[in-house]
Design a protein around this motif. Structure first.
Motif, PDB file in Angstrom:
ATOM      1  N   ALA A 176       0.702  -1.066   0.031  1.00 34.26           N
ATOM      2  CA  ALA A 176       0.073  -0.027   0.133  1.00 34.26           C
ATOM      3  C   ALA A 176       0.884   1.188  -0.027  1.00 34.26           C
ATOM      4  CB  ALA A 176      -0.919   0.125   1.180  1.00 34.26           C
ATOM      5  N   THR A 177       1.834   1.158   0.712  1.00 32.32           N
ATOM      6  CA  THR A 177       2.837   2.329   0.803  1.00 32.32           C
ATOM      7  C   THR A 177       3.547   2.381  -0.566  1.00 32.32           C
ATOM      8  OG1 THR A 177       3.349   2.035   2.995  1.00 32.32           O
ATOM      9  CG2 THR A 177       4.995   3.377   1.841  1.00 32.32           C
ATOM     10  N   ALA A 178       4.030   1.299  -1.233  1.00 31.47           N
ATOM     11  CA  ALA A 178       4.694   1.395  -2.490  1.00 31.47           C
ATOM     12  C   ALA A 178       3.618   1.842  -3.436  1.00 31.47           C
ATOM     13  CB  ALA A 178       5.238  -0.074  -2.917  1.00 31.47           C
ATOM     14  N   GLY A 179       2.432   1.536  -3.310  1.00 31.37           N
ATOM     15  CA  GLY A 179       1.157   2.019  -4.343  1.00 31.37           C
ATOM     16  C   GLY A 179       0.777   3.277  -4.037  1.00 31.37           C
ATOM     17  N   ALA A 180       1.124   4.048  -3.204  1.00 33.67           N
ATOM     18  CA  ALA A 180       0.677   5.323  -3.021  1.00 33.67           C
ATOM     19  C   ALA A 180      -0.683   5.235  -2.632  1.00 33.67           C
ATOM     20  CB  ALA A 180       0.923   6.263  -3.857  1.00 33.67           C
ATOM     21  N   VAL A 181      -1.256   4.106  -1.680  1.00 31.26           N
ATOM     22  CA  VAL A 181      -2.625   4.272  -1.119  1.00 31.26           C
ATOM     23  C   VAL A 181      -2.768   5.330  -0.275  1.00 31.26           C
ATOM     24  CG1 VAL A 181      -4.142   2.695   0.045  1.00 31.26           C
ATOM     25  CG2 VAL A 181      -2.858   1.750  -1.768  1.00 31.26           C
ATOM     26  N   ALA A 182      -3.966   5.926  -0.166  1.00 29.58           N
ATOM     27  CA  ALA A 182      -4.295   6.830   0.811  1.00 29.58           C
ATOM     28  C   ALA A 182      -4.490   6.196   2.259  1.00 29.58           C
ATOM     29  CB  ALA A 182      -5.417   7.834   0.101  1.00 29.58           C
ATOM     30  N   ARG A 183      -5.397   5.261   2.036  1.00 26.38           N
ATOM     31  CA  ARG A 183      -5.620   4.928   3.563  1.00 26.38           C
ATOM     32  C   ARG A 183      -5.907   3.478   3.584  1.00 26.38           C
ATOM     33  NH1 ARG A 183     -10.616   7.820   6.855  1.00 26.38           N
ATOM     34  NH2 ARG A 183      -9.183   9.358   6.446  1.00 26.38           N
ATOM     35  N   VAL A 184      -5.662   2.573   4.549  1.00 26.32           N
ATOM     36  CA  VAL A 184      -5.797   1.303   5.020  1.00 26.32           C
ATOM     37  C   VAL A 184      -6.774   1.084   5.948  1.00 26.32           C
ATOM     38  CG1 VAL A 184      -4.838  -0.898   5.642  1.00 26.32           C
ATOM     39  CG2 VAL A 184      -3.740   0.458   3.798  1.00 26.32           C
ATOM     40  N   VAL A 185      -7.613   0.394   5.781  1.00 27.82           N
ATOM     41  CA  VAL A 185      -8.641   0.059   6.987  1.00 27.82           C
ATOM     42  C   VAL A 185      -8.279  -1.447   7.467  1.00 27.82           C
ATOM     43  CG1 VAL A 185     -11.031  -0.204   7.692  1.00 27.82           C
ATOM     44  CG2 VAL A 185     -10.530   1.589   6.236  1.00 27.82           C
ATOM     45  N   LEU A 186      -8.133  -1.642   8.644  1.00 30.54           N
ATOM     46  CA  LEU A 186      -7.454  -2.918   8.920  1.00 30.54           C
ATOM     47  C   LEU A 186      -8.713  -3.631   9.928  1.00 30.54           C
ATOM     48  CD1 LEU A 186      -5.228  -5.243   9.585  1.00 30.54           C
ATOM     49  CD2 LEU A 186      -4.714  -3.733  11.545  1.00 30.54           C
ATOM     50  N   THR A 187      -8.990  -4.686   9.823  1.00 31.26           N
ATOM     51  CA  THR A 187      -9.998  -5.577  10.532  1.00 31.26           C
ATOM     52  C   THR A 187      -9.099  -6.185  11.667  1.00 31.26           C
ATOM     53  OG1 THR A 187     -11.267  -6.035   8.505  1.00 31.26           O
ATOM     54  CG2 THR A 187     -11.993  -7.025  10.480  1.00 31.26           C
ATOM     55  N   SER A 188      -9.213  -5.554  12.735  1.00 29.10           N
ATOM     56  CA  SER A 188      -8.676  -6.166  13.974  1.00 29.10           C
ATOM     57  C   SER A 188      -9.813  -6.911  14.802  1.00 29.10           C
ATOM     58  CB  SER A 188      -8.024  -5.084  14.836  1.00 29.10           C
ATOM     59  OG  SER A 188      -7.220  -5.541  16.011  1.00 29.10           O
ATOM     60  N   SER A 189      -9.714  -6.684  16.046  1.00 36.37           N
ATOM     61  CA  SER A 189     -10.841  -7.389  16.941  1.00 36.37           C
ATOM     62  C   SER A 189     -10.946  -6.916  18.110  1.00 36.37           C
ATOM     63  CB  SER A 189     -10.481  -8.959  16.833  1.00 36.37           C
ATOM     64  OG  SER A 189     -11.345  -9.695  17.722  1.00 36.37           O
ATOM     65  N   THR A 190     -11.935  -7.363  18.950  1.00 34.10           N
ATOM     66  CA  THR A 190     -11.952  -6.671  20.192  1.00 34.10           C
ATOM     67  C   THR A 190     -11.068  -7.723  21.228  1.00 34.10           C
ATOM     68  OG1 THR A 190     -13.833  -8.127  20.667  1.00 34.10           O
ATOM     69  CG2 THR A 190     -14.406  -5.752  20.753  1.00 34.10           C
ATOM     70  N   VAL A 191     -10.630  -8.812  20.456  1.00 36.05           N
ATOM     71  CA  VAL A 191      -9.593  -9.468  21.322  1.00 36.05           C
ATOM     72  C   VAL A 191      -8.407  -8.709  21.342  1.00 36.05           C
ATOM     73  CG1 VAL A 191     -10.516 -11.886  20.602  1.00 36.05           C
ATOM     74  CG2 VAL A 191      -8.703 -11.064  19.303  1.00 36.05           C
ATOM     75  N   ALA A 192      -8.082  -7.652  20.434  1.00 30.77           N
ATOM     76  CA  ALA A 192      -6.828  -7.086  20.655  1.00 30.77           C
ATOM     77  C   ALA A 192      -7.055  -5.752  21.609  1.00 30.77           C
ATOM     78  CB  ALA A 192      -6.479  -6.344  19.187  1.00 30.77           C
ATOM     79  N   ILE A 193      -8.205  -5.706  22.358  1.00 31.85           N
ATOM     80  CA  ILE A 193      -8.475  -4.773  23.406  1.00 31.85           C
ATOM     81  C   ILE A 193      -8.714  -5.429  24.690  1.00 31.85           C
ATOM     82  CG2 ILE A 193     -10.247  -3.058  24.047  1.00 31.85           C
ATOM     83  CD1 ILE A 193     -10.656  -2.489  21.210  1.00 31.85           C
ATOM     84  N   PHE A 194      -9.193  -6.587  24.855  1.00 28.67           N
ATOM     85  CA  PHE A 194      -9.875  -7.078  26.042  1.00 28.67           C
ATOM     86  C   PHE A 194      -8.937  -7.696  26.977  1.00 28.67           C
ATOM     87  CE2 PHE A 194     -14.312  -7.490  24.504  1.00 28.67           C
ATOM     88  CZ  PHE A 194     -14.701  -6.253  24.589  1.00 28.67           C
ATOM     89  N   TYR A 195      -7.591  -7.758  26.601  1.00 32.73           N
ATOM     90  CA  TYR A 195      -6.741  -8.592  27.432  1.00 32.73           C
ATOM     91  C   TYR A 195      -5.526  -7.964  27.768  1.00 32.73           C
ATOM     92  CZ  TYR A 195     -10.254 -12.041  25.821  1.00 32.73           C
ATOM     93  OH  TYR A 195     -11.396 -12.750  25.562  1.00 32.73           O
ATOM     94  N   PRO A 196      -5.541  -6.692  28.346  1.00 31.99           N
ATOM     95  CA  PRO A 196      -4.323  -6.020  28.776  1.00 31.99           C
ATOM     96  C   PRO A 196      -3.790  -6.745  30.147  1.00 31.99           C
ATOM     97  CG  PRO A 196      -6.187  -4.270  28.980  1.00 31.99           C
ATOM     98  CD  PRO A 196      -6.791  -5.907  28.715  1.00 31.99           C
ATOM     99  N   SER A 197      -2.586  -6.399  30.431  1.00 29.51           N
ATOM    100  CA  SER A 197      -2.391  -6.798  31.919  1.00 29.51           C
ATOM    101  C   SER A 197      -2.607  -5.688  32.812  1.00 29.51           C
ATOM    102  CB  SER A 197      -0.633  -7.103  31.641  1.00 29.51           C
ATOM    103  OG  SER A 197      -0.505  -8.225  31.067  1.00 29.51           O
ATOM    104  N   GLY A 198      -2.809  -6.305  34.020  1.00 27.74           N
ATOM    105  CA  GLY A 198      -3.138  -5.426  35.449  1.00 27.74           C
ATOM    106  C   GLY A 198      -4.162  -4.487  35.209  1.00 27.74           C
ATOM    107  N   VAL A 199      -5.455  -4.869  34.721  1.00 34.18           N
ATOM    108  CA  VAL A 199      -6.651  -4.080  34.524  1.00 34.18           C
ATOM    109  C   VAL A 199      -7.472  -4.630  35.944  1.00 34.18           C
ATOM    110  CG1 VAL A 199      -8.690  -3.869  33.326  1.00 34.18           C
ATOM    111  CG2 VAL A 199      -6.449  -3.514  31.966  1.00 34.18           C
TER     112      VAL A 199
END
Ligand code: NDP
Length: 342
Positions: free
Chosen positions: A114-137
Motif C-alpha cells: 500500500a505504501t509502494a502504491g501510494a494508497v491513501a488509507r488502509v482500514v484494518l480488521t482487528s478485533s475486540t480480542v486486541a482490546i480485552f486482554y491487557p495486563s494489570g487491569v
C-alpha cells in the motif's frame, strides 16, 4: 462515482469481507478482492448477488498472506485498501506461529504494498480480542479503544495473540514509515448477522456445532456482539470519513453468553431445542477440566467478569446505529436455516 478507482478488499471470501464488498458496491465503488485461490471467486460473486448487488463490479486477484506474490498488483491504482484477511481457526493450532505468522507478516505485506502504491488509507480488521486482554487491569474496568491486549500473557490463545500483534505492528509501521498510508482500525466483537453461503466463518460455525448437540453444557462466558451488516458499514465509514484516520473503533452492542446463544437458537428453531446446552458449567469445573482438556484451556481468560465496554466512538465518529445483540444472533440463525446449514 463510477470514476472512483476500485477499493481493494483482502480475503474477499470471508464473511465480513463479502458484506463489506456489498456495502462499497452500494455506495457506487468498484471492488477488487484478493483471494488465496481463484476457486472462491464464484462464491463471492454469488454472495454479492444475494446481497442485491452487481457482481460485475467485482474483480479478483490471487494473493496469500504467507508470500509476497500478488500484493503490489492487488493494490495498484487504488486509494483505499480494506485488510480483512487473517487466519480465524475454530480450533487453536499446536504451533501458535501457524496463526500468528500469516496475521503479522500478511499485514506487513499489505502495508508495504500500500505504501509502494501510494494508497491513501488502509482500514484494518482487528478485533475486540486486541482490546480485552491487557495486563494489570482492575476489576470493573470499562474497555475502550485506549486498551491494548498484552500478547506476552501466557493465558492467551494464538488467535488472540495474532490479532493483537498484527494490529500493533500496523500502528508501528504507519508511525515509522515515511509515505505510509493513513490507518483506521475496526475492532469487531463476536460477529453475528446473516451468513451468505456454506463457507462459514468461525462465529457462525458455532451454531452448527450446537445444532449437533455437541455441547450439553457450556462455560459461563459472554461477549459483546456485532452484526456483520454494521461491521461492514463500519469499514466503509472508516475508509471514507476523514476523522477515522489514526483511530480504532470498538464495534459491539450488548452481551450474549454461550448459553444465551443456545436459547436463541432453541427459540428460533424449536426443532433444535433438545440439542442446545442445558446449563452453564461452574467456573471451578471449567478450571479443573482445563487441566486435562486443551479446548477448555482456551476459554479460561473469558471466565469471570462480563467485560464492560464503550462503543461510543464508533457511534459518534462513524455515525453507526448498532443492531442489538439479539437481532444479530437471530439473523444469523435464520440465515443458516434458510441456507439449510442447520
Ligand atoms: P472468515 O473465516 O469468513 O474470513 C477469513 C478470511 O481470511 C478468508 O477470506 C480467508 O481465506 C482469509 N485468510 C485466512 N488465512 C489466509 C491466508 N494465509 N492468506 C490469505 N487469506 C487468508 O472470517 P471473518 O469474515 O469472520 O473474519 C474476517 C476478519 O475479521 C479476520 O481478520 C478476523 O480475525 C476478524 N474478526 C472476526 C470476528 C468474528 O467474530 N467473525 C470478530 C472480530 C474480528 P479463505 O477463504 O481462503 O480461507
Amino acid at each position: 462515482m463510477a470514476s472512483h478507482p476500485p477499493v481493494v478488499v483482502t480475503g474477499a471470501s470471508g464473511l465480513i469481507a463479502k458484506h463489506t464488498i456489498a456495502e462499497f458496491l452500494r455506495r457506487g465503488f468498484a471492488v477488487r478482492g484478493t483471494l488465496r485461490s481463484m476457486e472462491k471467486a464464484e462464491e463471492v460473486r454469488q454472495a454479492v448477488v444475494r446481497l442485491g448487488c452487481d457482481a460485475g463490479k467485482v474483480s479478483f486477484i490471487v494473493a496469500d498472506l504467507s508470500n509476497d506474490g500478488g500484493w503490489n498488483e492487488a493494490v495498484a491504482g487504488s486509494q483505499i485498501v480494506v485488510h480483512t484477511a487473517s487466519p480465524f481457526p475454530i480450533a487453536q493450532p499446536d504451533d501458535p506461529e501457524e496463526v500468528i505468522a500469516p496475521a503479522r507478516d500478511g499485514t506487513l505485506r499489505v502495508l508495504r504494498s500500500a505504501t509502494a502504491g501510494a494508497v491513501a488509507r488502509v482500514v484494518l480488521t482487528s478485533s475486540t480480542v486486541a482490546i480485552f486482554y491487557p495486563s494489570g487491569v482492575a476489576k470493573g474496568h470499562v474497555y475502550s479503544e485506549e486498551d491494548f491486549s498484552d500478547e506476552t500473557r501466557n493465558d492467551l490463545t494464538p488467535y488472540i495473540k495474532s490479532k493483537t500483534i498484527a494490529e500493533k505492528i500496523a500502528w508501528d509501521f504507519i508511525e515509522s514509515t515515511p509515505g505510509a498510508p493513513e490507518l483506521a482500525v475496526i475492532n469487531p466483537s463476536f460477529v453475528q448477522g446473516p451468513a451468505l453461503d456454506g463457507d462459514l466463518s468461525t462465529s457462525h460455525e458455532l451454531y452448527r456445532i450446537m445444532a449437533r448437540g455437541t455441547y450439553p453444557a457450556v462455560p459461563k462466558i459472554s461477549f459483546p456482539v456485532a452484526d456483520v451488516r454494521d461491521v461492514a458499514a463500519a469499514h466503509v465509514e472508516a475508509a471514507l470519513r476523514p476523522q477515522a484516520a489514526g483511530n480504532r473503533y470498538l464495534v459491539g452492542e450488548g452481551h450474549l453468553s454461550l448459553y444465551d446463544l443456545g436459547q436463541i437458537l432453541a427459540r428460533e428453531l424449536p426443532d433444535l431445542r433438545s440439542k442446545v446446552p442445558k446449563f452453564e458449567l461452574p467456573d471451578a469445573a471449567v478450571k479443573a477440566m482445563a487441566l486435562v482438556d486443551k479446548k477448555m484451556r482456551t476459554v479460561l481468560p473469558e471466565l469471570g467478569e462480563k467485560k464492560d465496554y464503550t462503543n461510543l466512538r464508533a457511534k459518534t465518529d462513524l455515525g453507526l446505529e448498532l443492531r442489538p445483540a439479539d437481532t444479530a444472533a437471530t439473523a444469523a440463525i435464520r440465515s443458516l436455516r434458510e441456507l439449510k446449514l442447520i
